[in-house]
Design an enzyme around this catalytic site. Structure first.
Site, mmCIF file in Angstrom:
data_model
loop_
_atom_site.group_PDB
_atom_site.id
_atom_site.type_symbol
_atom_site.label_atom_id
_atom_site.label_comp_id
_atom_site.label_asym_id
_atom_site.label_seq_id
_atom_site.Cartn_x
_atom_site.Cartn_y
_atom_site.Cartn_z
ATOM 1 C CB CYS A 56 39.274 36.041 40.641
ATOM 2 S SG CYS A 56 39.500 35.183 39.082
ATOM 3 C CB CYS A 60 39.003 46.771 49.013
ATOM 4 S SG CYS A 60 40.350 46.897 47.854
ATOM 5 C CB CYS A 117 36.723 39.686 35.298
ATOM 6 S SG CYS A 117 37.960 38.924 34.229
ATOM 7 C CB CYS A 156 41.212 28.044 26.668
ATOM 8 S SG CYS A 156 42.288 29.176 27.559
ATOM 9 C CB CYS A 170 36.147 46.461 41.360
ATOM 10 S SG CYS A 170 36.224 45.303 42.751
ATOM 11 C CB CYS A 181 44.786 32.210 33.046
ATOM 12 S SG CYS A 181 45.512 30.595 33.390
ATOM 13 C CG HIS A 231 41.093 49.861 41.234
ATOM 14 N ND1 HIS A 231 40.929 49.458 42.535
ATOM 15 C CD2 HIS A 231 41.495 51.161 41.290
ATOM 16 C CE1 HIS A 231 41.221 50.463 43.355
ATOM 17 N NE2 HIS A 231 41.565 51.505 42.624
ATOM 18 C CB CYS A 246 43.289 43.042 44.575
ATOM 19 S SG CYS A 246 42.162 43.102 43.154
ATOM 20 C CB CYS A 272 49.026 29.664 27.084
ATOM 21 S SG CYS A 272 48.903 29.159 28.805
ATOM 22 C CB CYS A 331 42.124 40.803 40.188
ATOM 23 S SG CYS A 331 42.649 40.915 38.454
ATOM 24 C CB CYS A 359 45.204 35.951 34.178
ATOM 25 S SG CYS A 359 43.417 35.848 34.227
ATOM 26 C CB CYS A 361 46.194 23.400 31.549
ATOM 27 S SG CYS A 361 45.021 24.773 31.655
HETATM 28 S S1 SF4 Z 1 39.079 44.363 45.130
HETATM 29 FE FE1 SF4 Z 1 40.784 44.863 43.733
HETATM 30 S S2 SF4 Z 1 39.825 45.783 41.919
HETATM 31 FE FE2 SF4 Z 1 38.306 45.789 43.578
HETATM 32 S S3 SF4 Z 1 38.522 47.814 44.512
HETATM 33 FE FE3 SF4 Z 1 39.822 46.405 45.686
HETATM 34 S S4 SF4 Z 1 41.845 46.598 44.692
HETATM 35 FE FE4 SF4 Z 1 40.360 47.484 43.277
HETATM 36 S S1 SF4 Z 2 42.586 37.106 37.839
HETATM 37 FE FE1 SF4 Z 2 41.629 39.092 37.344
HETATM 38 S S2 SF4 Z 2 41.781 39.253 35.106
HETATM 39 FE FE2 SF4 Z 2 42.124 37.087 35.643
HETATM 40 S S3 SF4 Z 2 40.080 36.129 35.507
HETATM 41 FE FE3 SF4 Z 2 40.374 36.757 37.659
HETATM 42 S S4 SF4 Z 2 39.439 38.812 37.782
HETATM 43 FE FE4 SF4 Z 2 39.760 38.348 35.604
#
Ligand code: SF4
Ligand code: SF4
Length: 352
Positions: free
Chosen positions: A281, A254, A269, A53, A233, A192, A229, A260, A154, A288, A291, A50
């Site tokens: 995200c 969470c 990230c 990037c 996070c 992505c 995780h 997630c 991709c 999450c 990706c 798309c």
């Molecule tokens: S938001 Fe997602 S990565 Fe963060 S603690 Fe919860 S499950 Fe784990």
């Molecule tokens: S979906 Fe997860 S791996 Fe992909 S950009 Fe968001 S936080 Fe990062």
């Protein structure tokens, strides 16, 4: 002599933004280029994608693209450390002239060459640029490139174009080059879209001649070697206390119950973040969706469904994992075992 060792590259890249990385190592980068008396020339090809990037890279901030091209120069030459000879979305040339630039890059009249590929490679006939199949463009460029970087999900693992039923036979760059018998290492930068900081850091590191350790999926360990995780996070304390949000949004909990996939995602990230380190995200109230991983999106769909977990996750049959992480039935392993499975059975190895 490069002062950046493998060990401190790993540590520093993990901790640094692109701006800090470039300012800390600008001298090394300039010395590396001066020592070789060579500039690096970039050919950025776009396949099935798309173009997100390119946008992500172009919107990298601090430094932004203009700063990269105008302020980080070699000695007193006034020339940037790397010249994007061909980058079809943003280069000023068009038509025949643009194709001439690509051919000149392939001819390698001077300098060293980095091939950047964005987008998946499809079966013949689905992507034709200037009358030539995209596969040919990639094959010819890869054969002469001194370094190859795949940007975005991709180009690395096939991404959305390769999702089931994948009618165009889309695949990631590494797989395509393997099929073509081109045995050159590919540095994979998934996500992505790709994170602009990842591109700036890795292109700089390539130019410096830094050794970039890759994991079994060709991703730089310094950027993708950490489970988000477990180690990164900010919502992990809430997960441990059983505090969850029940629907997407910015609630204080969470994101596990809204799907997630952080427990199976290996990426920086949460510390790297996006849009000038504004957010990412999970912090924006979404799950999450992993990706960063091979097999995305099929293996991690549906995105907003809770990852099978203990106790419901007890009972996953590892043999069903190839079809996805949902729908597992037999007894035996939990989230952490699934994570190991998704990463593959082989030991990680350096390939670049
Ligand atoms: S938001 Fe997602 S990565 Fe963060 S603690 Fe919860 S499950 Fe784990
Ligand atoms: S979906 Fe997860 S791996 Fe992909 S950009 Fe968001 S936080 Fe990062």
């Amino acid at each position: 002599m490069m002062s950046l060792t493998r060990r401190n590259f790993m540590k520093l890249v993990a901790a640094m933004g692109a701006s800090a990385f470039l300012s800390a190592y600008k001298g090394d980068i300039v010395r590396a280029v001066e020592a070789k008396k060579d500039y690096w020339h970039i050919c950025w090809l776009n396949g099935a994608a798309c173009t997100g990037c390119t946008v992500s890279f172009a919107q990298a901030s601090n430094p932004d693209l203009v700063q990269i091209l105008t302020e980080i120069i070699v000695g007193t030459s006034g020339l940037p450390i790397a010249l994007p000879d061909y980058m079809e979305t943003i280069h000023p040339a068009s038509g025949t002239l643009a194709e001439k630039l690509k051919e000149r890059w392939k001819a390698g009249e001077k300098g060293k060459r980095i091939l950047v590929v964005e987008g998946a490679v499809q079966k013949p006939g689905y992507c034709v640029v200037a009358g030539k199949d995209f596969r040919e463009h990639v094959r010819e460029a890869a054969e002469v490139a001194d370094a190859i970087v795949a940007v975005g999900q991709c180009a690395t693992f096939g991404g959305i174009p390769a999702a089931n039923p994948n009618p165009t036979g889309a695949m990631g760059l590494s797989e395509f080059l393997r099929e073509e018998g081109i045995a050159k290492p590919v540095i994979n930068l998934p996500l992505c879209p790709v994170n602009g900081e990842h591109v700036v850091i890795i292109l700089s590191a390539v130019i410096m001649g830094a050794k970039i350790d890759l994991d079994e999926h060709g991703r730089p360990k310094a950027l993708f070697g950490t489970n988000m995780h477990d180690e990164l996070c900010p919502y992990r304390p809430l997960y441990d206390r059983g505090v969850f949000i029940e629907e997407p949004g910015n609630g204080d909990g969470c994101r596990f119950k809204i799907g997630c996939k952080g427990p199976v995602a290996f990426t920086d990230c949460p510390s790297r973040r996006w849009n000038g380190k504004t957010s990412y995200c999970v912090e924006a109230g979404a799950p999450c969706i992993a990706c960063s991983e091979p097999g995305w999106p099929d293996k991690f769909s549906p995105f907003y469904a809770e990852l099978p977990s203990i106790p419901s996750f007890l009972g996953l049959n590892p043999t069903t994992l190839g079809a996805g992480i949902f729908g597992a039935t037999a007894v035996g392993i939990g989230v952490h075992a699934v994570r190991r499975k998704l990463r593959g059975e082989k030991d990680e190895q350096d390939s670049y």
